[in-house]
Design an enzyme around this catalytic site. Sequence first.
Site, short mmCIF file in Angstrom:
data_model
loop_
_atom_site.label_atom_id
_atom_site.label_comp_id
_atom_site.label_asym_id
_atom_site.label_seq_id
_atom_site.Cartn_x
_atom_site.Cartn_y
_atom_site.Cartn_z
N LYS A 16 0.83 -1.22 0.00
CA LYS A 16 0.00 0.00 0.00
C LYS A 16 0.86 1.26 0.00
O LYS A 16 0.63 2.18 -0.76
CB LYS A 16 -0.87 0.10 1.27
CG LYS A 16 -1.85 -1.00 1.49
CD LYS A 16 -2.75 -0.68 2.68
CE LYS A 16 -2.03 -0.57 4.02
NZ LYS A 16 -1.51 -1.82 4.56
N ARG A 91 -9.22 0.79 9.48
CA ARG A 91 -8.72 -0.56 9.72
C ARG A 91 -9.74 -1.44 10.42
O ARG A 91 -9.46 -2.58 10.74
CB ARG A 91 -7.49 -0.47 10.62
CG ARG A 91 -6.18 -0.61 9.85
CD ARG A 91 -5.11 -0.60 10.90
NE ARG A 91 -3.90 -1.25 10.54
CZ ARG A 91 -2.91 -0.69 9.88
NH1 ARG A 91 -3.03 0.50 9.40
NH2 ARG A 91 -1.79 -1.35 9.71
N ARG A 125 11.75 -5.48 4.94
CA ARG A 125 11.51 -4.06 4.61
C ARG A 125 12.46 -3.15 5.38
O ARG A 125 12.75 -3.35 6.55
CB ARG A 125 10.07 -3.73 4.99
CG ARG A 125 9.74 -2.26 4.90
CD ARG A 125 8.27 -2.03 4.81
NE ARG A 125 7.56 -2.37 6.03
CZ ARG A 125 6.23 -2.33 6.14
NH1 ARG A 125 5.50 -2.03 5.09
NH2 ARG A 125 5.65 -2.63 7.28
N ARG A 158 11.70 -1.00 11.01
CA ARG A 158 10.71 -0.56 11.99
C ARG A 158 10.68 -1.50 13.20
O ARG A 158 10.84 -2.71 13.04
CB ARG A 158 9.32 -0.56 11.34
CG ARG A 158 9.01 0.74 10.64
CD ARG A 158 7.79 0.65 9.77
NE ARG A 158 6.68 -0.08 10.35
CZ ARG A 158 5.51 -0.25 9.74
NH1 ARG A 158 5.32 0.28 8.54
NH2 ARG A 158 4.55 -0.93 10.30
N ARG A 169 0.28 -8.82 13.62
CA ARG A 169 -0.36 -7.79 12.79
C ARG A 169 -1.20 -8.42 11.69
O ARG A 169 -2.27 -7.92 11.34
CB ARG A 169 0.71 -6.87 12.19
CG ARG A 169 1.18 -5.83 13.19
CD ARG A 169 2.53 -5.27 12.84
NE ARG A 169 2.61 -4.68 11.54
CZ ARG A 169 3.74 -4.55 10.83
NH1 ARG A 169 4.89 -4.99 11.34
NH2 ARG A 169 3.74 -4.00 9.65
P1 ADP Z 1 1.29 -2.03 8.39
O1 ADP Z 1 0.07 -1.76 7.53
O2 ADP Z 1 2.43 -2.53 7.60
O3 ADP Z 1 0.98 -2.83 9.61
P2 ADP Z 1 1.26 0.69 9.41
O4 ADP Z 1 2.41 1.62 9.38
O5 ADP Z 1 0.06 1.04 8.62
O6 ADP Z 1 1.86 -0.69 8.95
O7 ADP Z 1 0.80 0.45 10.93
C1 ADP Z 1 1.69 0.10 11.96
C2 ADP Z 1 0.92 0.00 13.28
O8 ADP Z 1 0.32 1.27 13.61
C3 ADP Z 1 -0.25 -0.98 13.31
O9 ADP Z 1 0.16 -2.29 13.61
C4 ADP Z 1 -1.15 -0.38 14.39
O10 ADP Z 1 -0.70 -0.69 15.69
C5 ADP Z 1 -0.97 1.11 14.20
N1 ADP Z 1 -1.99 1.69 13.28
C6 ADP Z 1 -1.79 2.22 12.05
N2 ADP Z 1 -2.93 2.66 11.51
C7 ADP Z 1 -3.90 2.40 12.43
C8 ADP Z 1 -5.31 2.59 12.45
N3 ADP Z 1 -5.97 3.13 11.41
N4 ADP Z 1 -5.98 2.19 13.56
C9 ADP Z 1 -5.35 1.63 14.60
N5 ADP Z 1 -4.04 1.41 14.63
C10 ADP Z 1 -3.30 1.78 13.56
#
Ligand code: ADP
Length: 215
Positions: A16, A91, A125, A158, A169
């Site tokens: 994404k 999400r 990554r 990360r 996740r």
């Molecule tokens: P990925 O999609 O690769 O897991 P992100 O950078 O989008 O990576 O998200 C990393 C973490 O940040 C998630 O595992 C979650 O804990 C938190 N997070 C990100 N976006 C949201 C969201 N919309 N709602 C709740 N938690 C979020």
Amino acid sequence: MTQIKLILLGAPGSGKGTQAKFITEKYNIPQISTGDLLRNAVKDQTEVGKKAKVFMDEGKLVPDKLVLELLEARLAEPDCEAGFILDGYPRNIAQATDLERITEIDLVINIEVDFNLLVERITGRRTCKTCGAIYHIIYSPPKRKALCNNCSGELYQRDDDTEETVKKRLKTYETQTKPLIEYFLKKGKLRTLVSDSTIDMMRLKVESLLKETFY
Ligand code: ADP
């Protein structure tokens, strides 16, 4: 002015963020990654950041209210007037209804990837500390070890990209985020693209979908 309001939906590691960066360059609309907003809050040690870190480190979703607070502030910035790409939001269903109260969405692009590929993609990554460019140690390595091709920034892994957290996740995605596919499909807004080839091939698929939808 035509507005383009997009959501990119997909599991962690589905690409994404990589595709969002291409769309940003081509259409001149900002990529809004709630993950990045949260990581910045953690780095700056804000109140939201301190609360969020516990959930992030466990591979869980950060509570909806905290994320909404960051998102609303971001969407109010002037660069969002022409539209935006949401990367990692919503999400879960509650976040989707929160979002609908704030703004309309034109299109949801769902990126589908074979589950077995995801863990390998995420654990390999690396991200640039300075400009946020994304690399993969095998599939798209930087030209110089651990340095960004664009800005020579330092590349890092990360905190939550370890195998153990990645598995959590992915589970969170399956149970909470995947139901959004059905949700947006019923609203007639969802298009699914299968990510079965290279980043560039995927980029072409995204571009042709956007052309079809907006021009
Ligand atoms: P990925 O999609 O690769 O897991 P992100 O950078 O989008 O990576 O998200 C990393 C973490 O940040 C998630 O595992 C979650 O804990 C938190 N997070 C990100 N976006 C949201 C969201 N919309 N709602 C709740 N938690 C979020």
